[in-house]
Design an enzyme around this catalytic site. Structure first.
Site, PDB file in Angstrom:
ATOM      1  N   LYS A  72      11.019  -4.606  11.727  1.00  0.00           N
ATOM      2  CA  LYS A  72      11.024  -4.669  10.261  1.00  0.00           C
ATOM      3  C   LYS A  72      11.601  -6.001   9.829  1.00  0.00           C
ATOM      4  CE  LYS A  72      10.094  -1.847   6.759  1.00  0.00           C
ATOM      5  NZ  LYS A  72       9.221  -0.652   6.811  1.00  0.00           N
TER       6      LYS A  72
HETATM    7  N1  GLU Z   1       5.824  -0.988   5.598  1.00  0.00           N
HETATM    8  C1  GLU Z   1       5.076   0.124   6.059  1.00  0.00           C
HETATM    9  C2  GLU Z   1       5.976   1.151   6.734  1.00  0.00           C
HETATM   10  O1  GLU Z   1       7.144   1.216   6.464  1.00  0.00           O
HETATM   11  C3  GLU Z   1       3.882  -0.272   6.888  1.00  0.00           C
HETATM   12  C4  GLU Z   1       4.184  -0.949   8.185  1.00  0.00           C
HETATM   13  C5  GLU Z   1       2.971  -1.489   8.891  1.00  0.00           C
HETATM   14  O2  GLU Z   1       1.862  -1.247   8.466  1.00  0.00           O
HETATM   15  O3  GLU Z   1       3.187  -2.168   9.901  1.00  0.00           O
HETATM   16  O4  GLU Z   1       5.545   1.968   7.483  1.00  0.00           O
END
Ligand code: GLU
Length: 476
Positions: A107
């Protein structure tokens, strides 16, 4: 305001993890290896804006590399910090494992209020951040693939993809370095709506199991169910829209940053969204009651509560007063570990974040595969499928003529049957299948193991065992 001391977001995720691993037979070494965050990179960079140098702080955290690339969004919000990014990276690991998206967890975040900058400034900031991450392989098609999250969207992903491509001019797979891109920059149909669509598919699957609905004291399907949604951003908006327009649910409450709207007859999601876009909030919306103290609407009576905004909104302060018998966590970490204990004791059923909001990363997976294969889904098959269907329809019509019209097909059948699946239909089908399969894996553990009281623990058990077997298979 939280008055009781609660653990941090990352500690909260660890507490939930610990509850689950206590029921597993993992060696303590492996347990620790899975729990900890492998690495967090902090970057401070300067951008010249409005005649002065502004310094920004960003993070990219990698929780687990049992599979690569690692995957997870990039968040733009003032409150972004290392603890939050690490908690979110851990949730990505468990989420990807649960829905069989072949990625590790990561993240990123930038501590910035995006509303304070115009589009050109945001582009400069995003490109510079992307440069800092890409030069350390923290953006890379086979190492680390970001996506949108709170405060970011297709627009930022297009800048990131272009920045990476400029730095890696000979990489034929450059577009796979980030997902959630616009369609014209290598994106995939259905990615924007994917997380909200996944919430809808999750609820549809939940109500396909009457014994599960009965745990929450509910019966039937989604038709007529009263739903309160917190946050009408990308996820909350799409979930509320699909549930009300396609499943007959009533959105009785919408909570936003400037208060909440409340209407027992059900709100028009599209109209509320338009109002927010035009006026910056829900205040003044004509067709509903408005309550300035928005968070109190979380405590109103309803059948389903959908927190779709921030972490920690259901905490030790309000958990006792939450009346919804069913909560589906569209946001990441909306229920703290303490609140989870309180709600579990009350018998509230919680469909956990790592499952409920996995639609986004699932369709990101499809986008990444599309980018690596350099071809749109359905391009080779669609017309061939239509031709075969046409053959069958023509033959049925010939037989029908022979029988003097006794069989005649409904006109709608012909139209629907003849249409071959395009990319959007295939993406929806893949997402629906993923959400059903993952629910069933979780549900089996919930029902079959007496020591597993709730879906969250079941979800952790399923995903941790997948991560563990992957470490066992490949070594550390
Ligand atoms: N931000 C989204 C999540 O928390 C999508 C992450 C992604 O598609 O890699 O799952």
């Amino acid at each position: 305001m939280t008055t009781v001391k609660e653990p941090s977001f990352r500690e909260s995720v660890d507490l939930m993890f610990n509850r689950a691993v206590a029921l597993m037979d993992l060696s303590p070494g492996l347990e620790e290896k899975i729990r900890v965050c492998n690495a967090t990179y902090t970057v401070r960079f300067g951008v010249r804006l409005r005649g002065a140098i502004h310094t920004f702080t960003g993070y990219r955290s990698v929780h687990s590399e049992h599979m690569e690339p690692v995957k997870g969004g990039i968040r733009y919000a003032l409150g972004v910090n290392q603890d939050e990014v690490e908690a979110l990276a851990a949730l990505m690991t468990y989420k990807c494992a649960l829905v069989d998206a072949p990625f590790g967890g990561s993240k990123g975040g930038l501590a910035i209020d995006p509303r304070q900058y115009d589009e050109h400034e945001l582009e400069l900031i995003t490109r510079r951040f992307a440069y800092e991450l890409a030069k350390r392989d923290l953006i890379h098609p086979s190492q680390n693939v970001p996506a949108p999250d709170m405060g970011t969207s297709e627009r930022e992903m297009a800048w990131i993809a272009d920045q990476y491509a400029r730095m890696n001019t000979t990489d034929i797979n450059a577009r796979a370095c980030v997902t959630g891109k616009p369609l014209n920059a290598g994106g995939i149909a259905g990615r924007v709506e994917a997380t909200g669509r996944g919430v809808q598919f999750a609820l549809q699957e939940f109500f396909r199991h009457p014994q599960d609905a009965a745990h929450a004291g509910l019966s039937g399907d989604l038709d007529g169910k009263r739903i309160i949604v917190q946050g009408l951003g990308n996820v909350g908006y799409h979930a509320a829209k699909f549930l009300s327009e396609e499943d007959g649910a009533k959105i009785t409450g919408i909570i936003e940053h400037d208060g909440a709207l409340f209407s027992p007859e059900g709100l028009n999601v599209e109209a509320v969204r338009e109002w927010i876009v035009r006026h910056g909030g829900v205040t003044g919306y004509p067709d509903a009651r408005h309550r300035a103290e928005g968070a109190s609407v979380l405590e109103e009576e309803c059948d389903i509560l959908i927190p779709a905004a921030m972490e920690g909104v259901i905490n030790l302060d309000n958990a006792e007063r939450i009346k919804a018998p069913l909560i589906i966590e569209a946001a990441n970490g909306p229920v703290t570990a303490g609140a989870d204990d309180v709600l579990r004791a009350k018998g509230t059923v919680i469909i956990p974040d790592m499952y409920a909001n996995a639609g986004g990363v699932t369709v990101s997976y499809f986008e990444w595969v599309k980018n690596l294969s350099h071809i749109r889904f359905g391009r080779m098959q669609r017309r061939q499928e239509e031709a075969r269907h046409e053959l069958l329809v023509n033959e049925l019509e010939r037989l029908d003529r022979y029988l003097g019209g006794a069989w005649s097909m409904t006109p709608d059948f012909k139209k629907k049957y003849l249409k071959g699946a395009g990319e959007l239909e295939l993406v929806r089908s893949g997402l629906d299948d993923t959400m059903r399969t993952a629910y069933q894996a979780m549900q089996e553990v919930w029902h079959e193991r007496e020591d597993v009281e709730d879906l969250r623990t079941a979800a952790y058990l399923v995903s941790i065992s997948k991560v563990a077997s992957s470490y066992r298979a490949k070594g550390l």
